[in-house]
Design an enzyme around this catalytic site. Structure first.
Site, PDB file in Angstrom:
ATOM      1  N   HIS A  46      31.466  48.924  49.535  1.00  0.00           N
ATOM      2  CA  HIS A  46      32.196  49.758  50.541  1.00  0.00           C
ATOM      3  C   HIS A  46      32.560  48.950  51.834  1.00  0.00           C
ATOM      4  CE1 HIS A  46      29.265  52.773  49.044  1.00  0.00           C
ATOM      5  NE2 HIS A  46      30.325  53.469  49.017  1.00  0.00           N
ATOM      6  N   GLN A  92      32.304  67.461  43.143  1.00  0.00           N
ATOM      7  CA  GLN A  92      32.070  66.728  41.983  1.00  0.00           C
ATOM      8  C   GLN A  92      30.866  66.292  41.279  1.00  0.00           C
ATOM      9  OE1 GLN A  92      33.683  63.597  44.725  1.00  0.00           O
ATOM     10  NE2 GLN A  92      32.352  62.002  43.721  1.00  0.00           N
ATOM     11  N   ASP A 145      34.741  52.271  39.463  1.00  0.00           N
ATOM     12  CA  ASP A 145      35.252  53.333  38.887  1.00  0.00           C
ATOM     13  C   ASP A 145      36.697  53.280  38.427  1.00  0.00           C
ATOM     14  OD1 ASP A 145      35.357  55.791  37.847  1.00  0.00           O
ATOM     15  OD2 ASP A 145      34.086  56.768  39.260  1.00  0.00           O
ATOM     16  N   LEU A 155      27.517  46.917  42.430  1.00  0.00           N
ATOM     17  CA  LEU A 155      27.065  47.594  43.610  1.00  0.00           C
ATOM     18  C   LEU A 155      27.222  48.972  43.295  1.00  0.00           C
ATOM     19  CD1 LEU A 155      27.399  45.133  46.758  1.00  0.00           C
ATOM     20  CD2 LEU A 155      25.644  45.190  44.827  1.00  0.00           C
ATOM     21  N   SER A 200      25.734  52.846  45.078  1.00  0.00           N
ATOM     22  CA  SER A 200      24.656  53.688  46.066  1.00  0.00           C
ATOM     23  C   SER A 200      23.516  53.953  45.088  1.00  0.00           C
ATOM     24  CB  SER A 200      25.224  54.847  46.533  1.00  0.00           C
ATOM     25  OG  SER A 200      26.300  54.577  47.406  1.00  0.00           O
TER      26      SER A 200
HETATM   27  O1  PAF Z   1      34.145  57.163  44.769  1.00  0.00           O
HETATM   28  C1  PAF Z   1      33.508  58.078  45.408  1.00  0.00           C
HETATM   29  O2  PAF Z   1      32.838  57.646  46.359  1.00  0.00           O
HETATM   30  C2  PAF Z   1      34.275  59.321  45.421  1.00  0.00           C
HETATM   31  O3  PAF Z   1      34.447  59.731  44.116  1.00  0.00           O
HETATM   32  C3  PAF Z   1      35.405  59.799  46.529  1.00  0.00           C
HETATM   33  C4  PAF Z   1      36.553  58.886  46.028  1.00  0.00           C
HETATM   34  C5  PAF Z   1      34.903  59.532  47.904  1.00  0.00           C
HETATM   35  C6  PAF Z   1      35.616  61.242  46.390  1.00  0.00           C
HETATM   36  O4  PAF Z   1      34.472  61.972  46.864  1.00  0.00           O
END
Ligand code: PAF
Length: 282
Positions: free
Chosen positions: A37, A61, A150, A184, A186
């Site tokens: 991040h 999601q 991702d 990495l 979370s």
């Molecule tokens: O990758 C993520 O952390 C999430 O899918 C995102 C892009 C913040 C959407 O909620």
């Protein structure tokens, strides 16, 4: 750093910035920041005048049996990190403000959302596309920054932005890894000691596959079964969700490597689902 919690205030802040001729970068996140991040935030900082970081654990999601409730959260620490990295606006909305009771609209790229991670998480990318459309609209950002860990997500977002003519430039950053290669995430905090010891073999295996391709192997089934054998002995606690080679942009599965191809996987270690990918450049 300005902390904004309502969609209306974010819109106002973005309008004011644009009125002053400023460019805006958005880094959308679900928080619990790690070095990946931090890299996205630093990049966002370097490309625009106003940097907005959103921190929202987006409920739409997550499937009904997924980890929405136990998803790791540490808003205080995240705020401090965002501030230290030069974030101007931290957007932390409450779920009812993003999804009021009468919320009824979904954004989806069905042809890219049902394979790879979408096979096990059928509503995941619909939730991602919907929340990102809202965040792109509210922030009026000129740029948004995503990680390549991702791969499917960033490919879907690029397609959605193109198809819907959303005026935003999507930028991606390479996956940040632990020194032993583990991508990495979370969710790495969920791993037991034993699982954590086996986890680096995921990326080691992907590199092995990439090496096989660089030596001339083109047949995906041969590469795939070789890698699955390797993982069976090196990641005995792992359960394969998928291991697929796809076109990097369309995500169409590939059986013979003739051009750009990305190998993507998801593996469950205990209750933790880890994803990773590698470019297999022919
Ligand atoms: O990758 C993520 O952390 C999430 O899918 C995102 C892009 C913040 C959407 O909620």
């Amino acid at each position: 750093m300005n902390v904004i919690t309502t969609p209306a205030d974010l819109r106002l802040c973005a309008q004011e910035a644009h009125a002053k001729g400023q460019t805006i970068a958005l880094v959308p996140t679900m928080g619990y920041f790690h070095a990946g991040h931090e890299d996205l935030i630093r990049h966002g900082r370097s490309i625009a005048d106003l940097l907005i970081v959103s921190l929202f654990v987006n409920p739409t999601q997550f499937g009904p049996a997924e980890d929405l409730d136990r998803y790791p959260r540490d808003h205080e620490r995240d705020s401090q990190i965002a501030k230290n990295l030069g974030c101007d606006v931290l957007f932390m909305p409450d779920p009812p403000d993003m999804y009021p009771k009468d919320f009824a609209t979904w954004v989806e790229v069905p042809s890219m959302s049902k394979l790879l991670c979408g096979a096990a998480r059928p509503i995941h990318f619909r939730g991602v596309c919907t929340v990102l459309t809202k965040l792109f609209n509210l922030s009026a950002a000129d740029f948004a920054v995503f990680g390549e860990k991702d791969w499917q997500q960033q490919a879907i977002v690029k397609r959605m932005v193109k198809d819907l003519n959303i005026p935003i430039n999507i930028q991606t950053r390479p996956t940040v890894r632990e020194s032993d290669g583990l991508a990495l995430s979370s969710r790495n905090v969920y791993l037991s000691k034993e699982e954590r010891l086996q986890a680096p073999n995921i990326y080691a295996g992907l590199k092995w596959a990439q090496n096989l391709v660089s030596q001339g192997e083109r047949n995906v089934e041969i590469i795939r079964s070789g890698l699955l054998n390797r993982w069976a002995s090196q990641i005995p606690l792992g359960r394969l969700d998928y291991l697929t080679v796809v076109d990097p942009a369309s995500l169409t599965p590939i059986s013979t490597i003739e051009g750009p191809a990305v190998m993507a996987c998801a593996i469950r270690l205990g209750t933790t689902r880890l994803i990773d990918n590698i470019m297999l450049n022919a």
